[in-house]
Motif scaffolding. Sequence first.
Motif, PDB file in Angstrom:
ATOM      1  N   CYS A 152      -1.632   8.136  -1.619  1.00 38.67           N
ATOM      2  CA  CYS A 152      -1.023   6.881  -2.091  1.00 38.67           C
ATOM      3  C   CYS A 152       0.499   7.007  -2.121  1.00 38.67           C
ATOM      4  O   CYS A 152       1.218   6.111  -1.671  1.00 38.67           O
ATOM      5  CB  CYS A 152      -1.558   6.515  -3.476  1.00 38.67           C
ATOM      6  SG  CYS A 152      -3.267   5.938  -3.484  1.00 38.67           S
ATOM      7  N   PHE A 153       0.989   8.128  -2.663  1.00 43.04           N
ATOM      8  CA  PHE A 153       2.433   8.368  -2.681  1.00 43.04           C
ATOM      9  C   PHE A 153       2.989   8.447  -1.265  1.00 43.04           C
ATOM     10  O   PHE A 153       4.076   7.926  -0.983  1.00 43.04           O
ATOM     11  CB  PHE A 153       2.747   9.655  -3.445  1.00 43.04           C
ATOM     12  CG  PHE A 153       2.749   9.501  -4.938  1.00 43.04           C
ATOM     13  CD1 PHE A 153       3.725   8.741  -5.570  1.00 43.04           C
ATOM     14  CD2 PHE A 153       1.771  10.099  -5.714  1.00 43.04           C
ATOM     15  CE1 PHE A 153       3.736   8.582  -6.944  1.00 43.04           C
ATOM     16  CE2 PHE A 153       1.766   9.947  -7.097  1.00 43.04           C
ATOM     17  CZ  PHE A 153       2.751   9.193  -7.709  1.00 43.04           C
ATOM     18  N   PHE A 154       2.242   9.084  -0.371  1.00 44.99           N
ATOM     19  CA  PHE A 154       2.692   9.201   1.016  1.00 44.99           C
ATOM     20  C   PHE A 154       2.847   7.828   1.655  1.00 44.99           C
ATOM     21  O   PHE A 154       3.855   7.557   2.333  1.00 44.99           O
ATOM     22  CB  PHE A 154       1.708  10.047   1.833  1.00 44.99           C
ATOM     23  CG  PHE A 154       1.975   9.982   3.314  1.00 44.99           C
ATOM     24  CD1 PHE A 154       2.968  10.768   3.879  1.00 44.99           C
ATOM     25  CD2 PHE A 154       1.254   9.127   4.132  1.00 44.99           C
ATOM     26  CE1 PHE A 154       3.242  10.702   5.247  1.00 44.99           C
ATOM     27  CE2 PHE A 154       1.511   9.053   5.493  1.00 44.99           C
ATOM     28  CZ  PHE A 154       2.508   9.842   6.057  1.00 44.99           C
ATOM     29  N   PHE A 155       1.863   6.953   1.463  1.00 48.49           N
ATOM     30  CA  PHE A 155       1.921   5.635   2.096  1.00 48.49           C
ATOM     31  C   PHE A 155       3.073   4.794   1.552  1.00 48.49           C
ATOM     32  O   PHE A 155       3.698   4.025   2.293  1.00 48.49           O
ATOM     33  CB  PHE A 155       0.592   4.903   1.924  1.00 48.49           C
ATOM     34  CG  PHE A 155      -0.504   5.437   2.803  1.00 48.49           C
ATOM     35  CD1 PHE A 155      -0.323   5.551   4.167  1.00 48.49           C
ATOM     36  CD2 PHE A 155      -1.721   5.828   2.263  1.00 48.49           C
ATOM     37  CE1 PHE A 155      -1.322   6.060   4.989  1.00 48.49           C
ATOM     38  CE2 PHE A 155      -2.726   6.331   3.067  1.00 48.49           C
ATOM     39  CZ  PHE A 155      -2.529   6.447   4.431  1.00 48.49           C
ATOM     40  N   VAL A 156       3.376   4.927   0.261  1.00 51.94           N
ATOM     41  CA  VAL A 156       4.527   4.218  -0.308  1.00 51.94           C
ATOM     42  C   VAL A 156       5.817   4.717   0.329  1.00 51.94           C
ATOM     43  O   VAL A 156       6.664   3.919   0.763  1.00 51.94           O
ATOM     44  CB  VAL A 156       4.580   4.398  -1.844  1.00 51.94           C
ATOM     45  CG1 VAL A 156       5.897   3.868  -2.399  1.00 51.94           C
ATOM     46  CG2 VAL A 156       3.409   3.685  -2.507  1.00 51.94           C
ATOM     47  N   VAL A 181       5.195  -1.238   8.618  1.00 51.31           N
ATOM     48  CA  VAL A 181       5.439  -1.281   7.164  1.00 51.31           C
ATOM     49  C   VAL A 181       4.204  -1.831   6.467  1.00 51.31           C
ATOM     50  O   VAL A 181       3.721  -1.265   5.479  1.00 51.31           O
ATOM     51  CB  VAL A 181       6.673  -2.156   6.834  1.00 51.31           C
ATOM     52  CG1 VAL A 181       6.924  -2.169   5.330  1.00 51.31           C
ATOM     53  CG2 VAL A 181       7.901  -1.669   7.586  1.00 51.31           C
ATOM     54  N   CYS A 182       3.688  -2.935   7.003  1.00 57.17           N
ATOM     55  CA  CYS A 182       2.502  -3.565   6.413  1.00 57.17           C
ATOM     56  C   CYS A 182       1.276  -2.658   6.506  1.00 57.17           C
ATOM     57  O   CYS A 182       0.430  -2.662   5.608  1.00 57.17           O
ATOM     58  CB  CYS A 182       2.220  -4.896   7.112  1.00 57.17           C
ATOM     59  SG  CYS A 182       3.474  -6.156   6.825  1.00 57.17           S
ATOM     60  N   MET A 183       1.195  -1.871   7.584  1.00 59.21           N
ATOM     61  CA  MET A 183       0.073  -0.941   7.722  1.00 59.21           C
ATOM     62  C   MET A 183       0.080   0.082   6.589  1.00 59.21           C
ATOM     63  O   MET A 183      -0.968   0.388   6.007  1.00 59.21           O
ATOM     64  CB  MET A 183       0.132  -0.215   9.068  1.00 59.21           C
ATOM     65  CG  MET A 183      -0.368  -1.039  10.238  1.00 59.21           C
ATOM     66  SD  MET A 183      -0.354  -0.094  11.787  1.00 59.21           S
ATOM     67  CE  MET A 183      -1.627   1.114  11.462  1.00 59.21           C
ATOM     68  N   SER A 184       1.259   0.612   6.274  1.00 60.60           N
ATOM     69  CA  SER A 184       1.353   1.586   5.190  1.00 60.60           C
ATOM     70  C   SER A 184       1.057   0.936   3.845  1.00 60.60           C
ATOM     71  O   SER A 184       0.387   1.528   2.991  1.00 60.60           O
ATOM     72  CB  SER A 184       2.745   2.232   5.166  1.00 60.60           C
ATOM     73  OG  SER A 184       2.880   3.147   6.223  1.00 60.60           O
ATOM     74  N   VAL A 185       1.549  -0.292   3.648  1.00 60.38           N
ATOM     75  CA  VAL A 185       1.250  -1.023   2.404  1.00 60.38           C
ATOM     76  C   VAL A 185      -0.247  -1.282   2.304  1.00 60.38           C
ATOM     77  O   VAL A 185      -0.857  -1.105   1.245  1.00 60.38           O
ATOM     78  CB  VAL A 185       2.042  -2.347   2.352  1.00 60.38           C
ATOM     79  CG1 VAL A 185       1.577  -3.203   1.167  1.00 60.38           C
ATOM     80  CG2 VAL A 185       3.535  -2.076   2.256  1.00 60.38           C
ATOM     81  N   GLY A 186      -0.853  -1.685   3.426  1.00 54.63           N
ATOM     82  CA  GLY A 186      -2.292  -1.931   3.443  1.00 54.63           C
ATOM     83  C   GLY A 186      -3.093  -0.676   3.164  1.00 54.63           C
ATOM     84  O   GLY A 186      -4.070  -0.691   2.415  1.00 54.63           O
ATOM     85  N   ALA A 187      -2.675   0.443   3.773  1.00 58.56           N
ATOM     86  CA  ALA A 187      -3.362   1.719   3.536  1.00 58.56           C
ATOM     87  C   ALA A 187      -3.236   2.140   2.079  1.00 58.56           C
ATOM     88  O   ALA A 187      -4.190   2.653   1.488  1.00 58.56           O
ATOM     89  CB  ALA A 187      -2.786   2.793   4.449  1.00 58.56           C
ATOM     90  N   PHE A 188      -2.046   1.909   1.501  1.00 63.92           N
ATOM     91  CA  PHE A 188      -1.872   2.202   0.073  1.00 63.92           C
ATOM     92  C   PHE A 188      -2.842   1.371  -0.769  1.00 63.92           C
ATOM     93  O   PHE A 188      -3.483   1.881  -1.699  1.00 63.92           O
ATOM     94  CB  PHE A 188      -0.435   1.917  -0.367  1.00 63.92           C
ATOM     95  CG  PHE A 188      -0.261   1.863  -1.857  1.00 63.92           C
ATOM     96  CD1 PHE A 188      -0.213   3.039  -2.601  1.00 63.92           C
ATOM     97  CD2 PHE A 188      -0.182   0.642  -2.516  1.00 63.92           C
ATOM     98  CE1 PHE A 188      -0.083   2.996  -3.987  1.00 63.92           C
ATOM     99  CE2 PHE A 188      -0.051   0.584  -3.894  1.00 63.92           C
ATOM    100  CZ  PHE A 188      -0.002   1.768  -4.632  1.00 63.92           C
TER     101      PHE A 188
END
Length: 198
Positions: A128-132, A80-87
Amino acid sequence: MKHLITGVVVILLILYPFLVGWSLSHGQFMWVSAMLLALGLLRLCSKSHNLMWPLTWFAILCGGLSLLLKNQAWLKMYPVCMSVGAFMIFASTLIKPPSMIERFARLAEPNLPESGIIWTKKVTIIWCFFFVLNALIALATVLFAPMQIWVIYNGFISYLLMGTLLLGEYILRKRQQRLNLAKKSDASKDSQLNYPQS
């Protein structure tokens, strides 16, 4: 040596969901917590690009809290944090250009035209939308799904979705480039036909 370390870190992070799934099923999650913390500290000490710092700090946070609190939930939170970080990384490049996808595109095409810059900015917004969305689904697997579903989504499906998005963007970008070249060719032919004869 630096490239070797980077390669090892990347491979371990890709395998991370499977390592967590195996360790939790055997009641031995502490070594994965230590590994995640060590990987974060290793990336921190390697002085990797500033853009990658959110991923580095999230690894340290999740690994450290898992060890400190002896709580396996923090290990499951890392995707979860990885996707938030990537965003955060991708969104920051929209605020301070060039956009992330433009940076990637310039590796193959240094003299990117204006149309390419506009295109890559739009693709960065899509990422950005994908990572969210990916972060929300990953969080749902943490809160509501059994371990098998968590491993399958975070260790396979999310990577498959990213690969599909990458491939789709590449195909559409090449198609757009061909259309632009065709338009330029047509415009050049028209200008030659309309050129005044002496």
